[in-house]
Design an enzyme around this catalytic site. Structure first.
Site, PDB file in Angstrom:
ATOM      1  N   TYR A 129       3.793   6.771   9.839  1.00 31.32           N
ATOM      2  CA  TYR A 129       2.867   5.577   9.547  1.00 31.32           C
ATOM      3  C   TYR A 129       3.918   4.408   8.872  1.00 31.32           C
ATOM      4  CZ  TYR A 129      -1.337   3.114   8.377  1.00 31.32           C
ATOM      5  OH  TYR A 129      -2.129   1.831   8.417  1.00 31.32           O
ATOM      6  N   TYR A 141      -9.348   5.316   7.289  1.00 31.62           N
ATOM      7  CA  TYR A 141      -9.700   5.823   8.493  1.00 31.62           C
ATOM      8  C   TYR A 141     -10.823   6.668   8.749  1.00 31.62           C
ATOM      9  CZ  TYR A 141      -4.996   3.371   9.812  1.00 31.62           C
ATOM     10  OH  TYR A 141      -4.051   2.727  10.019  1.00 31.62           O
ATOM     11  N   PRO A 151      -3.929   0.657  18.520  1.00 36.02           N
ATOM     12  CA  PRO A 151      -3.762   0.226  17.123  1.00 36.02           C
ATOM     13  C   PRO A 151      -4.075   1.302  15.810  1.00 36.02           C
ATOM     14  CG  PRO A 151      -5.864  -0.916  18.004  1.00 36.02           C
ATOM     15  CD  PRO A 151      -4.978  -0.083  18.974  1.00 36.02           C
ATOM     16  N   HIS A 183       0.919  -1.060   0.035  1.00 36.11           N
ATOM     17  CA  HIS A 183      -0.146  -0.031  -0.203  1.00 36.11           C
ATOM     18  C   HIS A 183       0.947   1.133   0.167  1.00 36.11           C
ATOM     19  CE1 HIS A 183      -4.328  -1.617   1.973  1.00 36.11           C
ATOM     20  NE2 HIS A 183      -3.437  -2.220   0.474  1.00 36.11           N
ATOM     21  N   LYS A 225       1.016   0.269  15.081  1.00 37.36           N
ATOM     22  CA  LYS A 225       2.446  -0.006  15.444  1.00 37.36           C
ATOM     23  C   LYS A 225       2.676  -1.098  16.484  1.00 37.36           C
ATOM     24  CE  LYS A 225       3.819   3.505  12.973  1.00 37.36           C
ATOM     25  NZ  LYS A 225       4.022   2.825  11.957  1.00 37.36           N
TER      26      LYS A 225
HETATM   27  P1  FAS Z   1       2.032 -11.410  22.121  1.00 42.26           P
HETATM   28  O1  FAS Z   1       0.817 -10.764  23.239  1.00 42.26           O
HETATM   29  O2  FAS Z   1       1.572 -11.593  20.393  1.00 42.26           O
HETATM   30  O3  FAS Z   1       2.528 -12.865  22.434  1.00 42.26           O
HETATM   31  C1  FAS Z   1       3.018 -12.969  23.511  1.00 42.26           C
HETATM   32  C2  FAS Z   1       2.914 -14.550  23.637  1.00 42.26           C
HETATM   33  O4  FAS Z   1       3.305 -14.960  25.057  1.00 42.26           O
HETATM   34  C3  FAS Z   1       1.543 -15.224  23.661  1.00 42.26           C
HETATM   35  O5  FAS Z   1       1.413 -16.148  22.607  1.00 42.26           O
HETATM   36  C4  FAS Z   1       1.065 -15.768  25.140  1.00 42.26           C
HETATM   37  O6  FAS Z   1       0.399 -16.766  24.786  1.00 42.26           O
HETATM   38  C5  FAS Z   1       2.489 -16.018  25.573  1.00 42.26           C
HETATM   39  N1  FAS Z   1       2.691 -15.981  27.117  1.00 42.26           N
HETATM   40  C6  FAS Z   1       1.916 -15.071  27.833  1.00 42.26           C
HETATM   41  N2  FAS Z   1       2.212 -15.372  29.163  1.00 42.26           N
HETATM   42  C7  FAS Z   1       3.262 -16.541  28.982  1.00 42.26           C
HETATM   43  C8  FAS Z   1       3.680 -17.107  30.036  1.00 42.26           C
HETATM   44  N3  FAS Z   1       3.687 -16.986  31.379  1.00 42.26           N
HETATM   45  N4  FAS Z   1       4.415 -18.177  29.754  1.00 42.26           N
HETATM   46  C9  FAS Z   1       4.750 -18.446  28.267  1.00 42.26           C
HETATM   47  N5  FAS Z   1       4.105 -17.818  27.306  1.00 42.26           N
HETATM   48  C10 FAS Z   1       3.381 -16.678  27.871  1.00 42.26           C
HETATM   49  N6  FAS Z   1      -1.157  -4.256  16.565  1.00 42.26           N
HETATM   50  C11 FAS Z   1      -1.316  -3.659  15.505  1.00 42.26           C
HETATM   51  O7  FAS Z   1      -0.262  -3.289  14.938  1.00 42.26           O
HETATM   52  N7  FAS Z   1      -2.520  -3.666  14.622  1.00 42.26           N
HETATM   53  C12 FAS Z   1      -3.465  -4.188  15.286  1.00 42.26           C
HETATM   54  O8  FAS Z   1      -4.733  -4.106  14.678  1.00 42.26           O
HETATM   55  C13 FAS Z   1      -3.655  -4.809  16.545  1.00 42.26           C
HETATM   56  N8  FAS Z   1      -4.700  -5.538  17.105  1.00 42.26           N
HETATM   57  C14 FAS Z   1      -4.434  -6.225  18.294  1.00 42.26           C
HETATM   58  C15 FAS Z   1      -5.718  -6.713  18.593  1.00 42.26           C
HETATM   59  C16 FAS Z   1      -5.647  -7.261  19.995  1.00 42.26           C
HETATM   60  C17 FAS Z   1      -6.852  -8.006  20.823  1.00 42.26           C
HETATM   61  C18 FAS Z   1      -4.410  -7.482  20.954  1.00 42.26           C
HETATM   62  C19 FAS Z   1      -4.227  -8.022  22.141  1.00 42.26           C
HETATM   63  C20 FAS Z   1      -3.216  -6.708  20.175  1.00 42.26           C
HETATM   64  C21 FAS Z   1      -3.467  -6.159  18.695  1.00 42.26           C
HETATM   65  N9  FAS Z   1      -2.217  -5.433  18.117  1.00 42.26           N
HETATM   66  C22 FAS Z   1      -2.492  -4.899  17.155  1.00 42.26           C
HETATM   67  C23 FAS Z   1      -0.949  -5.661  18.894  1.00 42.26           C
HETATM   68  C24 FAS Z   1      -0.511  -6.872  18.545  1.00 42.26           C
HETATM   69  O9  FAS Z   1      -0.299  -7.219  17.309  1.00 42.26           O
HETATM   70  C25 FAS Z   1       0.863  -6.750  19.373  1.00 42.26           C
HETATM   71  O10 FAS Z   1       1.604  -5.777  19.083  1.00 42.26           O
HETATM   72  C26 FAS Z   1       1.717  -8.396  18.980  1.00 42.26           C
HETATM   73  O11 FAS Z   1       0.907  -9.572  19.201  1.00 42.26           O
HETATM   74  C27 FAS Z   1       2.990  -8.271  19.845  1.00 42.26           C
HETATM   75  O12 FAS Z   1       3.436  -9.435  19.791  1.00 42.26           O
HETATM   76  P2  FAS Z   1       4.358 -10.041  21.080  1.00 42.26           P
HETATM   77  O13 FAS Z   1       5.199  -9.102  21.571  1.00 42.26           O
HETATM   78  O14 FAS Z   1       4.820 -11.337  20.419  1.00 42.26           O
HETATM   79  O15 FAS Z   1       3.138 -10.522  22.144  1.00 42.26           O
HETATM   80  C1  PHB Z   2      -6.020  -4.212  10.660  1.00 41.01           C
HETATM   81  O1  PHB Z   2      -5.820  -4.475   9.465  1.00 41.01           O
HETATM   82  O2  PHB Z   2      -5.895  -4.893  11.610  1.00 41.01           O
HETATM   83  C2  PHB Z   2      -5.304  -2.911  11.080  1.00 41.01           C
HETATM   84  C3  PHB Z   2      -4.871  -1.928  10.057  1.00 41.01           C
HETATM   85  C4  PHB Z   2      -4.166  -0.696  10.571  1.00 41.01           C
HETATM   86  C5  PHB Z   2      -4.555  -0.236  11.937  1.00 41.01           C
HETATM   87  C6  PHB Z   2      -5.063  -1.151  12.883  1.00 41.01           C
HETATM   88  C7  PHB Z   2      -5.538  -2.466  12.378  1.00 41.01           C
HETATM   89  O3  PHB Z   2      -4.052   0.929  12.259  1.00 41.01           O
END
Ligand code: FAS
Ligand code: PHB
Length: 388
Positions: A383, A200, A292, A72, A296
């Site tokens: 961005y 957005y 989100p 994009h 980032k």
């Molecule tokens: P994660 O949370 O992905 O992974 C951590 C891992 O550690 C998990 O698999 C968990 O099971 C494991 N864990 C936890 N405690 C543990 C323990 N005690 N022992 C062993 N394992 C353990 N970011 C965006 O950029 N755009 C989005 O749209 C977006 N949407 C999101 C929606 C939701 C619901 C959430 C929660 C986050 C979202 N994020 C988004 C942010 C997300 O993408 C995170 O930045 C990304 O998952 C970060 O990755 P990790 O640091 O690996 O953490």
């Molecule tokens: C998504 O596609 O999940 C998404 C894209 C842009 C954002 C947040 C989420 O800023």
């Protein structure tokens, strides 16, 4: 058991760190509390900065990304009567790639499996010991047995609710948090994306985002009150509200259909300093959370992991400076990305409790953005991702 680096958490941070270290000949192991299927069932991020794309390609997991990802060159912002196209490519020379975090995680799992890397799933009760000493170790239960891994370093990649950050004594942690008075209701549907780029939308009824995963899979979001539950929202109610928050010419183009996933995520800005304590190093959501809106979260996890992997590689080559400087280096980028995520959230969401003045400030900001190449360039360079 003994490994050079014990990584707690098998999300994108932990898996990518393991891959980068093992590619460099460093013996790393991942302890993940959930099953692989559970981790892969989570619907998370969708936008990859060029920096993350470059890392994935260099780590040998860019093939599917290059084949299935969508590049994009810009995004559309519609708010307060303005329609502003931010042309990333023209303004910064860079683009972003749309490729679901789920697919990134799948690619990382496949690469680690192919190299026989140890990723232990359903590791329970992971506990960190001796992080301040020279002989740290981790204990946990796995397949019904008590286990111990002795290691040189521990990487806390276990997300916001993990055990790693909490292992650092509270008196030594400086935690900064801002909780937003709303959440995002996200829907995944087998429908065509609204536009070829993300939209957005800021509306007095609330924020909306029209994103995608591929030409037949859309990911849309609505700002909803924190009191809302997923069961309060039928598919029909979701589509009707999304249409109301889009300009008429876009609303009439919206393809609707049954949801295949629907969830509500709360929004917060959170940063915990420092990101290291003795031989324990935090990366990704274990140390910070961003709303989100700026896409980032996953991308900050990537820069943390890049810095930490290069610092650990240097450490094993006898150069101790990078690892000693990891926390400051990672936090410098985290704070700037957190500011951007906060500012995008402030600009595009409705904050009814803050009254008419903020709404007028938001309108003025979007109008300024519409008329200023400098303002659009500033948004674009944040961005697409600030330099590592
Ligand atoms: P994660 O949370 O992905 O992974 C951590 C891992 O550690 C998990 O698999 C968990 O099971 C494991 N864990 C936890 N405690 C543990 C323990 N005690 N022992 C062993 N394992 C353990 N970011 C965006 O950029 N755009 C989005 O749209 C977006 N949407 C999101 C929606 C939701 C619901 C959430 C929660 C986050 C979202 N994020 C988004 C942010 C997300 O993408 C995170 O930045 C990304 O998952 C970060 O990755 P990790 O640091 O690996 O953490
Ligand atoms: C998504 O596609 O999940 C998404 C894209 C842009 C954002 C947040 C989420 O800023």
């Amino acid at each position: 058991m003994r490994h050079q680096v014990c990584i707690i958490g098998g999300g994108p941070s932990g898996l990518l760190l393991c891959l980068l270290l093992r590619r460099a000949g460093i013996d790393a192991v991942v302890l993940e509390q959930r099953s692989r299927d559970y981790v892969l069932a989570r619907i998370r991020a969708g936008v990859l900065e060029q920096g993350l794309v470059d890392i994935l390609r260099a780590a040998g997991v860019g093939q599917r990304l290059d084949a299935e990802g969508f590049v994009h060159d810009g995004t559309l912002i519609v708010a307060h009567g303005q329609r502003v196209h931010i042309d990333f490519k023209a303004l910064t020379g860079k683009s972003v790639t749309i490729y679901g975090q789920t697919e990134v995680t799948r690619d990382l799992y496949d690469a680690l499996e192919a190299m026989g890397a140890p990723v232990l799933h359903e590791a329970e009760g992971v506990t960190i010991h001796g992080a301040k000493g020279d002989a740290p170790f981790v204990t946990f239960r796995h397949q019904g047995q008590d286990k111990r891994i002795d290691c040189d370093y521990i990487a806390g990649c276990d997300g916001f609710h993990g055990v790693s950050r909490r292992t650092i004594p509270e008196r030594l942690r400086r935690q900064f948090e801002h909780v937003y008075p709303f959440g995002w209701l996200g829907i995944l549907s087998h429908t065509a994306p609204l536009q070829h780029e993300l939209v957005y939308a800021g509306h007095e009824r609330g924020f909306a985002l029209c994103s995608m995963r591929n030409a037949g899979l859309s990911r849309h979001y609505l700002q909803v009150p924190l009191t809302d539950r997923v069961e309060d929202w039928s598919d029909e109610a979701f589509w009707k509200e999304l249409r109301r928050r889009l300009p008429p010419e876009l609303a009439e183009q919206l393809a609707t259909g049954p949801s295949i996933e629907k969830s509500i995520a709360p929004l917060r800005s959170f940063i915990s300093e420092p990101m290291s304590w003795g031989r324990l190093f935090l990366a990704g959501d274990a140390a910070h959370i961003v709303p989100p809106t700026g896409a980032k979260g996953l991308n900050l996890a990537a820069s943390d992991v890049w810095y930490l992997s290069q610092a650990l590689i240097a450490q094993y080559q006898g150069d101790e400076a990078p690892l000693a400087g990891y926390s400051a280096q990672a936090l410098a980028r985290v704070w700037k990305a957190s500011r951007f995520s906060w500012s995008m959230t402030r600009m595009l969401h409705s904050f009814p409790a803050e009254g008419a003045f903020l709404a007028r400030m938001q309108g003025a900001e979007v109008e300024y953005l519409a008329g200023s190449v400098a303002a659009q360039t500033a948004l674009a360079e944040n961005y697409v991702g600030l330099p590592y």
